[in-house]
Design an enzyme around this catalytic site. Structure first.
Site, PDB file in Angstrom:
ATOM      1  N   ASP A 111       0.794  -1.230   0.000  1.00 22.96           N
ATOM      2  CA  ASP A 111       0.000   0.000   0.000  1.00 22.96           C
ATOM      3  C   ASP A 111       0.828   1.283   0.000  1.00 22.96           C
ATOM      4  OD1 ASP A 111      -2.617  -0.883  -0.336  1.00 22.96           O
ATOM      5  OD2 ASP A 111      -2.708  -1.561   1.739  1.00 22.96           O
ATOM      6  N   ASP A 171      -7.283  -3.606  -5.322  1.00 26.09           N
ATOM      7  CA  ASP A 171      -6.955  -2.305  -4.719  1.00 26.09           C
ATOM      8  C   ASP A 171      -5.608  -1.773  -5.217  1.00 26.09           C
ATOM      9  OD1 ASP A 171      -8.320  -4.276  -3.224  1.00 26.09           O
ATOM     10  OD2 ASP A 171      -8.251  -3.101  -1.391  1.00 26.09           O
TER      11      ASP A 171
HETATM   12  N1  GLY Z   1      -7.496  -1.423   0.477  1.00 24.02           N
HETATM   13  C1  GLY Z   1      -8.272  -1.970   1.521  1.00 24.02           C
HETATM   14  C2  GLY Z   1      -9.688  -1.518   1.502  1.00 24.02           C
HETATM   15  O1  GLY Z   1     -10.157  -0.926   0.542  1.00 24.02           O
HETATM   16  O2  GLY Z   1     -10.357  -1.781   2.496  1.00 24.02           O
END
Ligand code: GLY
Length: 399
Positions: A111, A171
């Site tokens: 992330d 994501d």
């Molecule tokens: N990237 C994790 C979420 O969207 O909860």
């Protein structure tokens, strides 16, 4: 009662006028300003508790969204004095992000884009702050270190190479802009190469035949062949987690912006159609798109504003009729957010957008329950980004 709107009914929804957008943004900026004393040296948690965030350290994957809100407030400040207040707070936070990546505090995951695009790339683009550039480049290095050549993808979570973690998640499309930025900034192609390989693998596998999407997708660690999809935060395997679908909408738009590959417009249209066709009457999706009106389930307002930003981004590159269609849809959803879901009074919440859902446990998924029917910090950020995009159509985005 129908669970979802008929697409043609979208025509009947009103769009916000410029006064509504301006006043929504002014309130959002005032919320950020009110929060600065508590949230400059500390960061809001991923989700609120009873609609109020509590401060914590810079350790979660979500802290960059708050700094992003500060930079959007900087851009919308009414006076030079106010701008200075936001700049100082943003710069303090950038130092925290530099320290975090240097000390490798909770950075063993993918992330990096969520964390560093909105905090440090934004700071560098807006103020030229050198420490912000340094931090963002270290984060980009960290992100490419998670690339798995066998399968050609960035591993999302866990120890590199572990069989149970040999997967990517939808994501991650939003983590890739950090790599495109790093390639442009340094002239080093290695960042772009990883981004290109990842997006290719991701888009070839996460979109299902009916245009819904997998949240996570496993690759075979021996052969590199696609193995299977599985949900983590969606209701069940095979259903469409609302936020995953929204990451798909924005992720394909950003993918097109950086690669200009025609087929990404097609991917965008497919995932967006599925998203729009699964909106309930008030245009705020339930946390999984399997649910609709009449189901006693939680909403996820953050999915709505993520998709709005994706549609507004993609509409910049489309021919006139398509561009008008997606801009209109985006504006109509955003108006529902402004009118029905946005915080209007600081006594009710220190966030921006009510009724988000971080993770809801179901009998069939693998997540831990967190932040159901709460503000979620990315929902707040994307709500402000969506408003800002309408106020400044040629906005130089942080992504
Ligand atoms: N990237 C994790 C979420 O969207 O909860």
């Amino acid at each position: 009662m129908e669970k979802w709107i008929a697409l043609k009914d979208l025509e009947n929804y009103p769009k916000p006028d410029s006064k509504e957008i301006r006043s929504a943004m002014d309130f959002a900026v005032s919320q950020v300003k009110r929060n600065l004393p508590e949230f400059t040296d500390r960061f809001p948690a991923a989700n609120s508790e009873n609609n109020f965030y509590v401060p914590g350290p810079n350790t979660d994957w979500t802290t960059g969204f708050w700094t992003g809100e500060i930079w959007l407030s900087y851009e919308n400040a009414e006076t030079e004095e106010e701008k200075e207040i936001f700049r100082k707070a943003g710069e303090i936070q950038v130092q925290s992000f530099l320290e975090r990546i240097r000390n490798r505090e909770n950075v063993d995951h993918h992330d990096m884009g969520f964390l560093y695009s909105l905090s440090c790339v934004a700071a560098y683009k807006l103020t030229g702050m050198e420490d912000a550039r340094t931090a963002a480049l270290l984060a980009a290095d960290n992100l490419i270190s998670r690339f798995q050549p066998v399968g050609g993808f960035i591993q999302a979570w866990g120890e590199m190479g572990e069989k149970e973690n040999y997967r990517f998640i939808i994501d991650c499309l939003l983590n890739l802009p950090l790599l495109y930025w790093a390639a442009e900034e340094t002239g080093e192609e290695k960042y772009r190469e990883v981004a290109e390989k990842h997006i290719h693998t991701a888009l070839a596998n996460v979109i299902r035949e009916d245009d819904s999407t997998w949240h996570t997708f496993f690759m075979n660690p021996e052969t590199g062949e696609p193995d299977h999809g599985a949900t983590c935060q969606g209701y069940r395997d095979g259903s469409a987690w609302a936020r995953g679908q929204a990451w798909g909408v924005y992720g394909t738009a950003i993918g097109y912006r950086y690669t200009r590959r025609e087929e990404y417009i097609g991917y965008f249209k497919r995932v967006t159609r599925y998203f729009l066709e699964h909106l309930p009457q008030d245009l705020c999706p339930y946390w999984d798109l399997t649910f609709g009106d009449g189901d006693e389930e939680a909403r996820d307002s953050s999915s709505a504003v993520i998709a709005v930003c994706g549609m507004l981004e993609m509409s910049k590159y489309m021919e006139k009729a398509d561009s008008a269609y997606y801009t209109d849809a985006a504006r109509k959803i955003l108006r529902q957010m402004i009118v029905k879901y946005a915080v209007k009074d600081p006594k009710d919440s220190n966030g921006q957008l009510l009724m988000g859902t971080y993770s809801k446990k179901s009998p069939y998924n693998t997540c831990q329950e967190a932040g159901v029917d709460e503000c979620v910090i990315w929902g707040d950020y994307f709500y402000m980004e969506a408003l800002h995009r309408l106020l400044v159509p040629d906005w130089k985005m942080y992504w």
